[in-house]
Design an enzyme around this catalytic site. Structure first.
Site, PDB file in Angstrom:
ATOM      1  N   GLU A  19       0.824  -1.200   0.000  1.00 16.83           N
ATOM      2  CA  GLU A  19       0.000   0.000   0.000  1.00 16.83           C
ATOM      3  C   GLU A  19       0.866   1.261   0.000  1.00 16.83           C
ATOM      4  O   GLU A  19       1.818   1.378   0.749  1.00 16.83           O
ATOM      5  CB  GLU A  19      -0.931   0.006   1.221  1.00 16.83           C
ATOM      6  CG  GLU A  19      -1.926  -1.146   1.243  1.00 16.83           C
ATOM      7  CD  GLU A  19      -2.908  -1.107   0.080  1.00 16.83           C
ATOM      8  OE1 GLU A  19      -3.068  -0.031  -0.526  1.00 16.83           O
ATOM      9  OE2 GLU A  19      -3.504  -2.158  -0.238  1.00 16.83           O
ATOM     10  N   HIS A  34      -1.150  -6.044   1.647  1.00 20.07           N
ATOM     11  CA  HIS A  34      -2.376  -6.836   1.551  1.00 20.07           C
ATOM     12  C   HIS A  34      -2.082  -8.153   0.837  1.00 20.07           C
ATOM     13  O   HIS A  34      -1.356  -8.179  -0.148  1.00 20.07           O
ATOM     14  CB  HIS A  34      -3.447  -6.061   0.755  1.00 20.07           C
ATOM     15  CG  HIS A  34      -4.399  -5.304   1.628  1.00 20.07           C
ATOM     16  ND1 HIS A  34      -4.559  -3.943   1.570  1.00 20.07           N
ATOM     17  CD2 HIS A  34      -5.276  -5.729   2.584  1.00 20.07           C
ATOM     18  CE1 HIS A  34      -5.484  -3.551   2.437  1.00 20.07           C
ATOM     19  NE2 HIS A  34      -5.928  -4.615   3.075  1.00 20.07           N
ATOM     20  N   ARG A  68     -17.896  -1.237   5.426  1.00 20.53           N
ATOM     21  CA  ARG A  68     -18.941  -1.864   4.629  1.00 20.53           C
ATOM     22  C   ARG A  68     -19.611  -2.995   5.410  1.00 20.53           C
ATOM     23  O   ARG A  68     -20.783  -3.302   5.200  1.00 20.53           O
ATOM     24  CB  ARG A  68     -18.336  -2.398   3.328  1.00 20.53           C
ATOM     25  CG  ARG A  68     -19.325  -2.640   2.221  1.00 20.53           C
ATOM     26  CD  ARG A  68     -18.656  -2.604   0.870  1.00 20.53           C
ATOM     27  NE  ARG A  68     -17.693  -3.666   0.696  1.00 20.53           N
ATOM     28  CZ  ARG A  68     -17.994  -4.954   0.519  1.00 20.53           C
ATOM     29  NH1 ARG A  68     -19.242  -5.329   0.504  1.00 20.53           N
ATOM     30  NH2 ARG A  68     -17.046  -5.854   0.350  1.00 20.53           N
ATOM     31  N   CYS A  85      -8.024  -2.467   7.899  1.00 19.03           N
ATOM     32  CA  CYS A  85      -6.661  -2.460   7.362  1.00 19.03           C
ATOM     33  C   CYS A  85      -6.155  -1.029   7.185  1.00 19.03           C
ATOM     34  O   CYS A  85      -5.050  -0.690   7.614  1.00 19.03           O
ATOM     35  CB  CYS A  85      -6.615  -3.196   6.020  1.00 19.03           C
ATOM     36  SG  CYS A  85      -6.756  -4.993   6.192  1.00 19.03           S
TER      37      CYS A  85
END
Lengths: 215, 215, 215, 215
Positions: B80, B167, B90, B143
């Site tokens: 990232e 990830h 979500r 995350c």
């Protein structure tokens, strides 16, 4: 003693390896249940690939023939349901041939369904934690060509051998050179093929579970 | 002796394993270059995850902190580039919290860029045949929350430690239960993390190569 | 009378059209609610694009600025949540520039969040049957550059104008030349932009609904 | 005066519309070249759909039959190359039937190839700026069932009519309720179907261009 004929392909399309052969070659002379595996590499060439395969079937009279090929872009092992009687090459094969809409066998049936228990093989791989799926199309390149040629040969010979085709994802080393391509480790592919072969040898009637596609 | 703090997450979203912890736990007390790895598992919980992480940083004063998390659906290891100062869940976290558009740190900067050499880590993994890519978004779930919290903590402490986030795809066993999901074997993830850590420890200035996205 | 400044981009990356400008130009001088739209085309050039945009803002003092760009490969209109302070060009811009990991504004904040009501705009488009989504990354090419430049400019000016960025899919005519690329008709994009502008003008506080990503 | 029989489907799978019928119904009694279109809606029901279709063919003796169906998730209009002699339903049809691995016609051939000029139709749509592709599989649901039934019927009747199947993406209004689903506007689908029909009427021999798939 039964024989399982397991084939992989040589690399094509600019790749330096073909996951099918990288894994299939490890199975040569392996004992699975009461059968022994013979592993062979096929050329990625229309016509020639099927001639080689037919020669191997003639010589070994296997009870089970499983051809394995690379399906770059797929995420799981896919067991092909059907092969169709057409060659339509998006890229040239390893001899530079690029047939377009040519039947594989001039008066052959429009398609052959796999005679291995497709659903049972997929389910057994999934149960073992290996991504697998039923595929409704083996494409129109040399993989479909070999699957059709294989099933046509077995149908002609009529001694009761079963035939099928499994597509593998890229190996990680192939996907590493591409943007966002799924891959599968050689060990995972090998574990899947072992289960698939074992299941094909042990399963007479396929499972009555859905593996279809809406479109 | 330097310390590398390596974190993984507990499972979330109904999964029974989290690939990040399955792999990260293998690194505990491993020696990489002149550093020793301390591997810890973080809860998949907004707030609590960062508190645990901050406690670990306080205690171990690591030279490098790499947090690892699961990104189901991605095909490669993604390093990232940036974390943003927002929580937008979500699905609920493991404590049932579901914050929507809440800043992680009330008066914190809008984003933190990773301070590890993102491009060099991706390139080193690819060179070793492991699918990897630069990612422009760590999402808005736990995350990203941990990555932002990590970089904020290191920025506050100011002792020069570097921080980053990687990830991972699903493990094959997770993808086997889903249609067409890409996955990566634990061994491949582990090889990638080893290279990523090694590269982060050895690379002062990041490579000047493109890792951007058009959109 | 309020002014809405709506910008599109010139074509880039070898394309002959850019859907953003093809649609945005239709809005010039259109009345939406109590506002009038001024539509302008920006060059797909780092630096110059933001200079042009800043000049337009200076001249028109719009109450709302919406920049629109092409995101080839996306299936719906995506309303960007955030822009980050980095240029990282995967391909050269229309002047041949290809910056890598260069900040957009030397001492600027790491990111700017859109100041338009992102969730409300997405929801209103969906309610009208237009595919739309919140996006967590505007990439690192000229689109993100313009979004960051826009929000930086409005923050500096401080007169309370709102700014945002919407990415559009390819037009059908672009996708027709590509394998399996999603697209959206110009009429659908136009209907979506109209709703997005209207919603931005009418919505003071954004909706408290999730639009986040797990990763 | 020639007749073109054009069919669409009723909605299925919980959808409230089916793009195929929404567009096909607009073609009823339209004149294309020297032919008149008869548009009919088929039930999304195994068995019954083909009975209705056969009745229509008997009554109208069309020179061309084009069945159209929804393929949610595809980005372009896809002209199907082949239908296979199997029903394998992933979800129940509109009468609750869910056949698994049942032949469509007990002693029928394993597959039928479309008798329309698939490549020419795809190329003509692309030339007009409409995303289109050759598809190697129509799935195993009611669409494949109808395509197989259609080609079987025409083969039995033997009066020289041509038959084919085109899958459409979702309409925008359907995709708006889904995450990241590609869609196509009804106008774009309609323009594509018009070109496809026209091309099928005017093209005796299909183009010799590749439309194959590697896998």
């Amino acid at each position: 003693m039964n024989t399982v004929l397991l084939t992989g392909f040589e690399p094509f399309g600019g790749e330096r390896v073909n996951p099918s052969w990288e894994v299939v070659k490890q199975f040569h002379e392996r004992r699975i249940d009461d059968a022994t595996v013979i592993a062979c590499r096929l050329p990625c060439v229309y016509g020639r690939s099927v001639q080689v395969l037919n020669g191997l079937i003639d010589r070994h009279r296997p009870a089970l023939v499983l051809a394995v090929g690379q399906a770059g872009g797929r995420a799981g092992l896919s067991v092909e349901r059907v092969s169709i009687n057409i060659d339509d090459a998006r890229i040239a094969d390893n001899l530079g041939q690029q047939p377009i809409d040519v039947p594989i066998v001039a008066d052959g049936p429009a398609a052959y369904f796999a005679t291995v228990p497709v659903k049972a093989m997929v389910q057994a791989m999934r149960d073992a934690g290996i991504p697998a799926e039923v595929s409704q199309s083996a494409g129109t390149y040399v993989c479909n060509h070999v699957m059709y040629g294989l099933l046509h040969c077995l149908a002609q010979l009529g001694y009761g051998a079963r035939g099928g085709f499994i597509h593998t994802p890229y190996l990680p080393q192939q996907a590493a050179a591409l943007p966002n391509a799924p891959s599968m480790a050689a060990d995972t592919i090998a574990a899947g093929l072992d289960i698939a072969i074992r299941t094909a040898l042990q399963t007479e009637h396929d499972l009555n579970i859905s593996g279809g596609a809406l479109s």
